[in-house]
Design a protein around this motif. Structure first.
Motif, PDB file in Angstrom:
ATOM      1  N   ARG A 138     -12.849  19.595   7.079  1.00  0.00           N
ATOM      2  CA  ARG A 138     -12.434  18.412   7.863  1.00  0.00           C
ATOM      3  C   ARG A 138     -11.881  17.343   6.928  1.00  0.00           C
ATOM      4  O   ARG A 138     -10.849  16.714   7.208  1.00  0.00           O
ATOM      5  CB  ARG A 138     -13.602  17.888   8.690  1.00  0.00           C
ATOM      6  N   GLN A 139     -12.545  17.143   5.787  1.00  0.00           N
ATOM      7  CA  GLN A 139     -12.083  16.170   4.794  1.00  0.00           C
ATOM      8  C   GLN A 139     -10.691  16.559   4.282  1.00  0.00           C
ATOM      9  O   GLN A 139      -9.801  15.710   4.190  1.00  0.00           O
ATOM     10  CB  GLN A 139     -13.076  16.123   3.628  1.00  0.00           C
ATOM     11  N   ALA A 140     -10.476  17.824   3.950  1.00  0.00           N
ATOM     12  CA  ALA A 140      -9.188  18.282   3.421  1.00  0.00           C
ATOM     13  C   ALA A 140      -8.068  18.092   4.439  1.00  0.00           C
ATOM     14  O   ALA A 140      -6.956  17.703   4.076  1.00  0.00           O
ATOM     15  CB  ALA A 140      -9.282  19.754   3.011  1.00  0.00           C
ATOM     16  N   GLU A 141      -8.361  18.334   5.701  1.00  0.00           N
ATOM     17  CA  GLU A 141      -7.324  18.172   6.720  1.00  0.00           C
ATOM     18  C   GLU A 141      -6.945  16.703   6.910  1.00  0.00           C
ATOM     19  O   GLU A 141      -5.770  16.384   7.085  1.00  0.00           O
ATOM     20  CB  GLU A 141      -7.757  18.825   8.027  1.00  0.00           C
ATOM     21  N   VAL A 142      -7.913  15.809   6.861  1.00  0.00           N
ATOM     22  CA  VAL A 142      -7.622  14.374   6.955  1.00  0.00           C
ATOM     23  C   VAL A 142      -6.772  13.938   5.759  1.00  0.00           C
ATOM     24  O   VAL A 142      -5.782  13.208   5.908  1.00  0.00           O
ATOM     25  CB  VAL A 142      -8.926  13.549   7.042  1.00  0.00           C
ATOM     26  N   GLU A 143      -7.142  14.412   4.576  1.00  0.00           N
ATOM     27  CA  GLU A 143      -6.407  14.039   3.376  1.00  0.00           C
ATOM     28  C   GLU A 143      -4.990  14.598   3.382  1.00  0.00           C
ATOM     29  O   GLU A 143      -4.060  13.945   2.894  1.00  0.00           O
ATOM     30  CB  GLU A 143      -7.183  14.475   2.136  1.00  0.00           C
ATOM     31  N   ALA A 144      -4.798  15.778   3.948  1.00  0.00           N
ATOM     32  CA  ALA A 144      -3.448  16.337   4.065  1.00  0.00           C
ATOM     33  C   ALA A 144      -2.576  15.434   4.939  1.00  0.00           C
ATOM     34  O   ALA A 144      -1.420  15.166   4.605  1.00  0.00           O
ATOM     35  CB  ALA A 144      -3.504  17.752   4.634  1.00  0.00           C
TER      36      ALA A 144
END
Length: 174
Positions: free
Chosen positions: A78-84
């Motif tokens: 979830r963190q990686a998708e927000v950062e993307a």
């Protein structure tokens, strides 16, 4: 004295960046970037205030690097998708360090949604993608937000090379 956790995390990020740049042929025999201005280069991202843009930019992927003993893959994804989204990249993935193993043995985790978008962009079936890139699937209960797909960093590097060759996405980001 520097924070040992930050030092270890920075070393893991640098190891991922260096491995991918070598694998993709973006560095010469001395380890220097062939074209420092190329959008193809894998780079560690400079943090830009409150809107984190991920640890590593490997167009079209944002990589969130994790060097910790206990895993929390769905939360990390979830963190990686927000950062993307913050960085303006279409895909966010996580690379988790495998203890006492070389960097290429690190585990790359995708949400099922991201993995599906990537495999469809490559024109592969689920079975074909799993066979080509050594994918394993983790299914946790009925909540599909907790399901994810994993592969080694070595296999991810191959997937990244194939994705770039197929879609020309890195060149479009220049």
């Amino acid at each position: 004295m520097a924070n040992p956790h930050k030092t270890r995390g920075t070393a893991w990020e640098s190891a991922i960046r260096d491995f991918l740049n070598r694998f993709l042929g973006l560095v010469d025999e001395t380890g220097a970037l062939r074209d420092p201005m190329s959008g193809d280069n894998i780079r560690r991202a400079a943090q830009e205030g409150a809107r984190d843009v991920g640890d590593i930019h490997a167009a079209p992927f944002i990589i969130e690097a994790k060097d910790v003993a206990s895993r929390a893959v769905p939360t990390w994804l979830r963190q990686a998708e927000v950062e993307a989204v913050h960085a303006g990249f279409p895909h966010g993935v996580v690379v988790h360090k495998t203890r006492r193993a070389p960097v290429h043995a690190g585990r790359v985790h995708f949400t099922v949604r991201t993995w599906t978008r990537v495999r469809l962009a490559l024109g592969h079936t689920s079975r074909n993608t799993a066979e080509l890139y050594g994918c394993t699937f983790t299914v946790r209960g009925l909540d599909t937000d907790r399901w994810y797909v994993s592969m080694s960093l070595w296999d991810f590097a191959s997937l990244l090379a194939d994705y770039r060759a197929h879609s020309g996405v890195a060149r479009a980001l220049r």
